[in-house]
Design an enzyme around this catalytic site. Structure first.
Site, PDB file in Angstrom:
ATOM      1  N   ASP A 160      -9.501   4.907   6.263  1.00 54.15           N
ATOM      2  CA  ASP A 160      -8.581   5.922   6.790  1.00 54.15           C
ATOM      3  C   ASP A 160      -8.156   6.888   5.689  1.00 54.15           C
ATOM      4  OD1 ASP A 160      -8.649   4.701   9.263  1.00 54.15           O
ATOM      5  OD2 ASP A 160      -6.908   3.469   8.847  1.00 54.15           O
ATOM      6  N   GLN A 180       0.834  -1.192   0.000  1.00 51.01           N
ATOM      7  CA  GLN A 180       0.000   0.000   0.000  1.00 51.01           C
ATOM      8  C   GLN A 180       0.875   1.251   0.000  1.00 51.01           C
ATOM      9  OE1 GLN A 180      -3.330   0.312  -0.043  1.00 51.01           O
ATOM     10  NE2 GLN A 180      -3.659  -1.878  -0.131  1.00 51.01           N
TER      11      GLN A 180
END
Length: 63
Positions: free
Chosen positions: A46, A2
């Site tokens: 998030d 990520q």
């Protein structure tokens, strides 16, 4: 693996008419003061996080 789309660690940053796209951890608003105006921010988990003080005006947020 990520990776965040944008990380801000400066002070007094202006982000104007920007598209910030990501899925997880899209915008890391780390430290400082920032101003987002007429921006498009898209994420899911998030997608905006950090300890900065930011002002968001005329924003389109897609979760």
């Amino acid at each position: 693996m990520q990776a965040m789309a944008l990380r801000l660690a400066g002070d007094k940053t202006l982000i104007y008419q920007s598209r910030i796209l990501g899925s997880q951890d899209t915008l890391f608003d780390q430290i400082g003061k920032h101003y987002f105006y007429q921006c498009y921010i898209q994420g899911s988990i998030d997608f905006i996080f950090g300890n900065a003080r930011s002002l968001y005006q005329v924003i389109i947020l897609i979760v």
